[in-house]
Design an enzyme around this catalytic site. Structure first.
Site, PDB file in Angstrom:
ATOM      1  N   TYR A   1     -34.953  10.219   3.234  1.00 16.18           N
ATOM      2  CA  TYR A   1     -34.672   9.805   1.860  1.00 16.18           C
ATOM      3  C   TYR A   1     -35.942   9.346   1.158  1.00 16.18           C
ATOM      4  CZ  TYR A   1     -32.646   7.043  -1.958  1.00 16.18           C
ATOM      5  OH  TYR A   1     -32.329   6.514  -3.183  1.00 16.18           O
TER       6      TYR A   1
ATOM      7  N   LYS B   1     -37.644  10.965  -2.243  1.00 14.54           N
ATOM      8  CA  LYS B   1     -37.753  10.184  -3.470  1.00 14.54           C
ATOM      9  C   LYS B   1     -39.212  10.043  -3.918  1.00 14.54           C
ATOM     10  CE  LYS B   1     -33.618   9.030  -4.841  1.00 14.54           C
ATOM     11  NZ  LYS B   1     -33.138   9.309  -6.204  1.00 14.54           N
TER      12      LYS B   1
ATOM     13  N   THR C   1     -34.790  -2.648  -7.070  1.00 15.30           N
ATOM     14  CA  THR C   1     -34.558  -3.224  -5.754  1.00 15.30           C
ATOM     15  C   THR C   1     -33.076  -3.053  -5.418  1.00 15.30           C
ATOM     16  OG1 THR C   1     -34.492  -5.373  -6.896  1.00 15.30           O
ATOM     17  CG2 THR C   1     -36.528  -4.796  -5.761  1.00 15.30           C
TER      18      THR C   1
ATOM     19  N   LYS D   1     -16.228  -6.946   4.097  1.00 14.97           N
ATOM     20  CA  LYS D   1     -16.004  -7.637   5.363  1.00 14.97           C
ATOM     21  C   LYS D   1     -15.386  -9.016   5.150  1.00 14.97           C
ATOM     22  CE  LYS D   1     -19.395  -5.659   8.559  1.00 14.97           C
ATOM     23  NZ  LYS D   1     -20.530  -5.987   9.454  1.00 14.97           N
TER      24      LYS D   1
END
Length: 304
Positions: free
Chosen positions: A126, A130, A154, A177
């Site tokens: 990736y 990019k 970010t 979760k």
């Protein structure tokens, strides 16, 4: 204006809704198919494009499918950018990531350091794909005079994210979760030590910055879109913030048999601050609370 996006991208799903709220039009197709990409440009004849199309995933999905991440993203980027050139698009803003920066580096990282060494081995496919957007942008400018640029956000989070625990990014995964742990009355298990540190940016803040880049930022060189270095938090702190936002009272357990990934990738937002010294970011805990509230209210339809 048209935003190109791809359903595999959780960052896109958070941004796309925020951009729609700001009056932006979005189009969904598979940019792995050059003919479909060309047909979309023919249909809308855009003058400005925000390129968000990507195959993305969390740490463990990247580790397992590095080749797929490289091949698909290279194809997507070439289709979107070259078709933009062929149709005379005035401005393209592409989306990069801080994971593209060298693994062995000094901190904080800034826009001049992208190509200074290999990225972290966990997501090299990736990352290299990019990075090539920056190379393409410079090539299109030098050879054809195109105003193509890129932003480097970010860690993005917000409503409409991908909350899949296995494949999603860290914060939406934690939110899911905590939701399940609270529902089942169990402890919360966080993968890794909780020590790695990240800068998180709320998707609505990022959407506003994207539109500023599209309208006002005139450089081909990329720009980091991030909260300041002082706002970096550990994964443990992020998990505690989610627990607080969802009123989760049980124990947090850290599974140290799981990989931490890159320990930190602290980014400087100095360039952004020189352009926009007064931009106000949504406070982290407020953004987390709004995101958790959205997820709980929309659990039945949330991507998970």
């Amino acid at each position: 204006m048209v935003s190109h996006w791809h359903m595999d991208s959780p960052v896109v799903m958070t941004l796309i809704w925020d951009l729609r709220d700001l009056g932006f039009h979005a189009a969904s197709i598979s940019h792995l198919n050059a003919a479909e990409t060309r047909a979309l440009y023919e249909r809308y004849k855009p003058t400005h494009v925000i390129h968000l199309a990507a195959l993305v995933g969390g740490l463990f999905k990247n580790i397992k499918y590095n080749l797929d991440f490289w091949r698909r993203n290279v194809h997507i980027n070439d289709n979107v950018l070259h078709t933009a050139y062929e149709f005379g698009v005035q401005k393209v803003v592409s989306c990069l990531s801080t994971c593209i920066f060298p693994d062995k580096t000094t901190y904080p990282i800034d826009e001049t350091m992208i190509h200074n060494g290999p990225p972290h081995s966990s997501n090299f496919g990736y990352s290299y794909a990019k990075r090539m957007i920056d190379v393409q942008n410079r090539g299109y400018f030098e050879q054809h005079g195109c105003r193509f640029t890129a932003v480097i956000p970010t860690n993005v989070f917000g409503p409409h994210d991908n909350y899949n625990i296995e494949d999603g990014h860290v914060l939406p995964g934690l939110i899911h979760k905590v939701y399940l742990a609270k529902k089942n009355g169990t402890a919360l298990t966080v993968w890794g030590t909780g020590k790695p540190r990240r800068q998180f940016i709320y998707s609505l803040d990022l959407a506003r910055l994207f539109l500023w880049v599209l309208r006002e930022y005139d450089e081909v060189e990329p720009i980091i879109l991030s909260v300041g270095e002082e706002d970096e938090v550990s994964i443990r702190e992020a998990a505690e913030s989610v627990a607080e936002a969802m009123d989760f009272k049980r124990e947090l357990i850290f599974d140290v048999t799981k990989s931490d990934g890159q320990f930190k990738k602290t980014a400087s937002n100095g360039k952004l601050r020189r352009h926009l010294p007064d931009f106000k970011f949504t406070p982290f805990k407020q953004a987390v609370k709004e995101t958790c509230d959205w997820f709980c209210a929309n659990y039945a339809i949330a991507r998970k």
